[in-house]
Design a protein around this motif. Sequence first.
Motif, PDB file in Angstrom:
ATOM      1  N   GLU A 105     -15.298 -62.514  14.000  1.00 50.77           N
ATOM      2  CA  GLU A 105     -14.347 -63.442  13.826  1.00 50.77           C
ATOM      3  C   GLU A 105     -13.598 -63.934  14.981  1.00 50.77           C
ATOM      4  O   GLU A 105     -13.112 -65.049  15.627  1.00 50.77           O
ATOM      5  CB  GLU A 105     -13.564 -63.434  12.682  1.00 50.77           C
ATOM      6  CG  GLU A 105     -14.072 -63.382  11.370  1.00 50.77           C
ATOM      7  CD  GLU A 105     -13.089 -63.090  10.363  1.00 50.77           C
ATOM      8  OE1 GLU A 105     -11.860 -63.881  10.136  1.00 50.77           O
ATOM      9  OE2 GLU A 105     -13.244 -62.104   9.461  1.00 50.77           O
ATOM     10  N   LEU A 106     -13.099 -62.673  15.637  1.00 49.86           N
ATOM     11  CA  LEU A 106     -12.366 -62.915  17.024  1.00 49.86           C
ATOM     12  C   LEU A 106     -12.983 -63.672  18.104  1.00 49.86           C
ATOM     13  O   LEU A 106     -12.672 -64.391  18.846  1.00 49.86           O
ATOM     14  CB  LEU A 106     -12.190 -61.494  17.492  1.00 49.86           C
ATOM     15  CG  LEU A 106     -10.812 -60.834  17.335  1.00 49.86           C
ATOM     16  CD1 LEU A 106     -10.543 -59.317  18.152  1.00 49.86           C
ATOM     17  CD2 LEU A 106      -9.690 -61.759  17.519  1.00 49.86           C
ATOM     18  N   LYS A 107     -14.382 -63.242  18.179  1.00 43.92           N
ATOM     19  CA  LYS A 107     -15.198 -64.019  19.234  1.00 43.92           C
ATOM     20  C   LYS A 107     -15.443 -65.692  18.877  1.00 43.92           C
ATOM     21  O   LYS A 107     -15.075 -66.369  19.566  1.00 43.92           O
ATOM     22  CB  LYS A 107     -16.470 -63.513  18.772  1.00 43.92           C
ATOM     23  CG  LYS A 107     -17.816 -63.971  20.010  1.00 43.92           C
ATOM     24  CD  LYS A 107     -19.329 -63.730  19.477  1.00 43.92           C
ATOM     25  CE  LYS A 107     -20.043 -64.304  20.251  1.00 43.92           C
ATOM     26  NZ  LYS A 107     -21.470 -64.086  19.590  1.00 43.92           N
ATOM     27  N   LYS A 108     -15.370 -65.756  17.464  1.00 48.58           N
ATOM     28  CA  LYS A 108     -15.642 -67.157  17.136  1.00 48.58           C
ATOM     29  C   LYS A 108     -14.111 -68.052  17.533  1.00 48.58           C
ATOM     30  O   LYS A 108     -14.266 -68.997  17.851  1.00 48.58           O
ATOM     31  CB  LYS A 108     -15.852 -67.222  15.520  1.00 48.58           C
ATOM     32  CG  LYS A 108     -15.798 -68.538  14.864  1.00 48.58           C
ATOM     33  CD  LYS A 108     -17.114 -69.252  15.077  1.00 48.58           C
ATOM     34  CE  LYS A 108     -17.306 -70.570  14.299  1.00 48.58           C
ATOM     35  NZ  LYS A 108     -16.078 -71.443  14.247  1.00 48.58           N
ATOM     36  N   TRP A 109     -13.093 -67.119  17.214  1.00 47.79           N
ATOM     37  CA  TRP A 109     -11.849 -67.814  17.422  1.00 47.79           C
ATOM     38  C   TRP A 109     -11.706 -68.166  19.094  1.00 47.79           C
ATOM     39  O   TRP A 109     -11.136 -69.122  19.404  1.00 47.79           O
ATOM     40  CB  TRP A 109     -10.693 -66.892  17.117  1.00 47.79           C
ATOM     41  CG  TRP A 109      -9.312 -67.354  17.349  1.00 47.79           C
ATOM     42  CD1 TRP A 109      -8.591 -68.207  16.495  1.00 47.79           C
ATOM     43  CD2 TRP A 109      -8.742 -67.457  18.467  1.00 47.79           C
ATOM     44  NE1 TRP A 109      -7.345 -68.538  17.065  1.00 47.79           N
ATOM     45  CE2 TRP A 109      -7.257 -67.984  18.197  1.00 47.79           C
ATOM     46  CE3 TRP A 109      -8.627 -66.744  19.592  1.00 47.79           C
ATOM     47  CZ2 TRP A 109      -6.405 -68.085  19.159  1.00 47.79           C
ATOM     48  CZ3 TRP A 109      -7.694 -66.746  20.585  1.00 47.79           C
ATOM     49  CH2 TRP A 109      -6.679 -67.445  20.489  1.00 47.79           C
ATOM     50  N   GLY A 110     -12.095 -67.179  19.783  1.00 46.29           N
ATOM     51  CA  GLY A 110     -12.195 -67.258  21.100  1.00 46.29           C
ATOM     52  C   GLY A 110     -13.175 -68.454  21.750  1.00 46.29           C
ATOM     53  O   GLY A 110     -12.653 -69.350  22.687  1.00 46.29           O
ATOM     54  N   GLU A 111     -14.073 -68.549  21.146  1.00 49.46           N
ATOM     55  CA  GLU A 111     -14.887 -69.686  21.433  1.00 49.46           C
ATOM     56  C   GLU A 111     -14.461 -71.086  21.110  1.00 49.46           C
ATOM     57  O   GLU A 111     -14.575 -72.049  21.841  1.00 49.46           O
ATOM     58  CB  GLU A 111     -16.279 -69.569  20.967  1.00 49.46           C
ATOM     59  CG  GLU A 111     -17.175 -68.634  21.311  1.00 49.46           C
ATOM     60  CD  GLU A 111     -18.370 -68.105  20.319  1.00 49.46           C
ATOM     61  OE1 GLU A 111     -18.668 -68.747  19.147  1.00 49.46           O
ATOM     62  OE2 GLU A 111     -19.331 -67.308  20.825  1.00 49.46           O
ATOM     63  N   ASP A 112     -13.572 -71.263  19.857  1.00 50.07           N
ATOM     64  CA  ASP A 112     -13.055 -72.553  19.382  1.00 50.07           C
ATOM     65  C   ASP A 112     -11.679 -72.827  20.267  1.00 50.07           C
ATOM     66  O   ASP A 112     -11.427 -73.802  20.161  1.00 50.07           O
ATOM     67  CB  ASP A 112     -12.919 -72.380  17.984  1.00 50.07           C
ATOM     68  CG  ASP A 112     -14.024 -72.362  17.092  1.00 50.07           C
ATOM     69  OD1 ASP A 112     -15.170 -72.739  17.656  1.00 50.07           O
ATOM     70  OD2 ASP A 112     -13.768 -71.831  16.056  1.00 50.07           O
ATOM     71  N   ASN A 113     -11.064 -71.861  20.665  1.00 55.07           N
ATOM     72  CA  ASN A 113      -9.495 -71.852  21.378  1.00 55.07           C
ATOM     73  C   ASN A 113      -9.434 -71.390  22.577  1.00 55.07           C
ATOM     74  O   ASN A 113      -8.440 -72.003  23.180  1.00 55.07           O
ATOM     75  CB  ASN A 113      -8.814 -71.070  20.337  1.00 55.07           C
ATOM     76  CG  ASN A 113      -8.731 -71.591  18.995  1.00 55.07           C
ATOM     77  OD1 ASN A 113      -7.953 -72.569  18.718  1.00 55.07           O
ATOM     78  ND2 ASN A 113      -9.332 -70.980  18.050  1.00 55.07           N
ATOM     79  N   LEU A 114     -10.472 -71.001  23.433  1.00 54.28           N
ATOM     80  CA  LEU A 114     -10.229 -70.661  24.778  1.00 54.28           C
ATOM     81  C   LEU A 114     -11.110 -71.520  25.807  1.00 54.28           C
ATOM     82  O   LEU A 114     -12.208 -71.727  25.288  1.00 54.28           O
ATOM     83  CB  LEU A 114     -10.120 -69.220  24.876  1.00 54.28           C
ATOM     84  CG  LEU A 114      -9.231 -68.264  24.098  1.00 54.28           C
ATOM     85  CD1 LEU A 114      -9.471 -66.951  24.384  1.00 54.28           C
ATOM     86  CD2 LEU A 114      -7.822 -68.612  24.314  1.00 54.28           C
TER      87      LEU A 114
END
Lengths: 114, 114
Positions: A105-114
């Motif tokens: 989930e953290l990875k997904k968040w990073g892909e979407d937001n960073l």
Amino acid sequence: MKKDAKKEPLCNSIAGEGCGLKKVINIVGGKWKIMILCVIDNNETVRYGELSRSIAGITNTMLANSLKELEKDGLVERKMYNEMPVRVEYTLTDKARSLIPILLELKKWGEDNL
Amino acid sequence: MKKDAKKEPLCNSIAGEGCGLKKVINIVGGKWKIMILCVIDNNETVRYGELSRSIAGITNTMLANSLKELEKDGLVERKMYNEMPVRVEYTLTDKARSLIPILLELKKWGEDNL
């Protein structure tokens, strides 16, 4: 500022040793440990040499120390086989496996937001 | 070793800069930044002095640098009010707010497993 109805604060006592989030950061903080977990997760079972080759830039000392700490913290299991030459393999423990979905989930968040 | 049917590996390219997980670790890794997010999250809006007093052990340099980086990475918003004395307040951005639920899961995992 908009005020959300929050069920739970992120941390009740920041300085306290009891914060679960701080404990997690303490055991997997820094880039090497997450990377080590990544490589083992990708391969299920990994030999020391493979780990060393898969993680660009890591020194032997850093890898050996990180693996020792991950083993001590119950995230990685080390198995030594009495062969010649000696074979040492690393796998994720069930505890570490239960952490993977959150890291994804953290990875997904990073892909979407960073 | 039991083989799970995994939908997605944790990281496709460990050394690559494109890994979302690595990006997340890069911007919130280390204990200070998570703690700073915690304190702001608990208070919605926080003044510099409050942050400094709330986080035991942090130096002014570390706090100022961490806040600058969090602002640059779009997680923290800095507002300066033209008052005497000058008032500087920090809040979480929507991007940071969307990270909080995942950090709460990590916290829960830490409480259950560490």
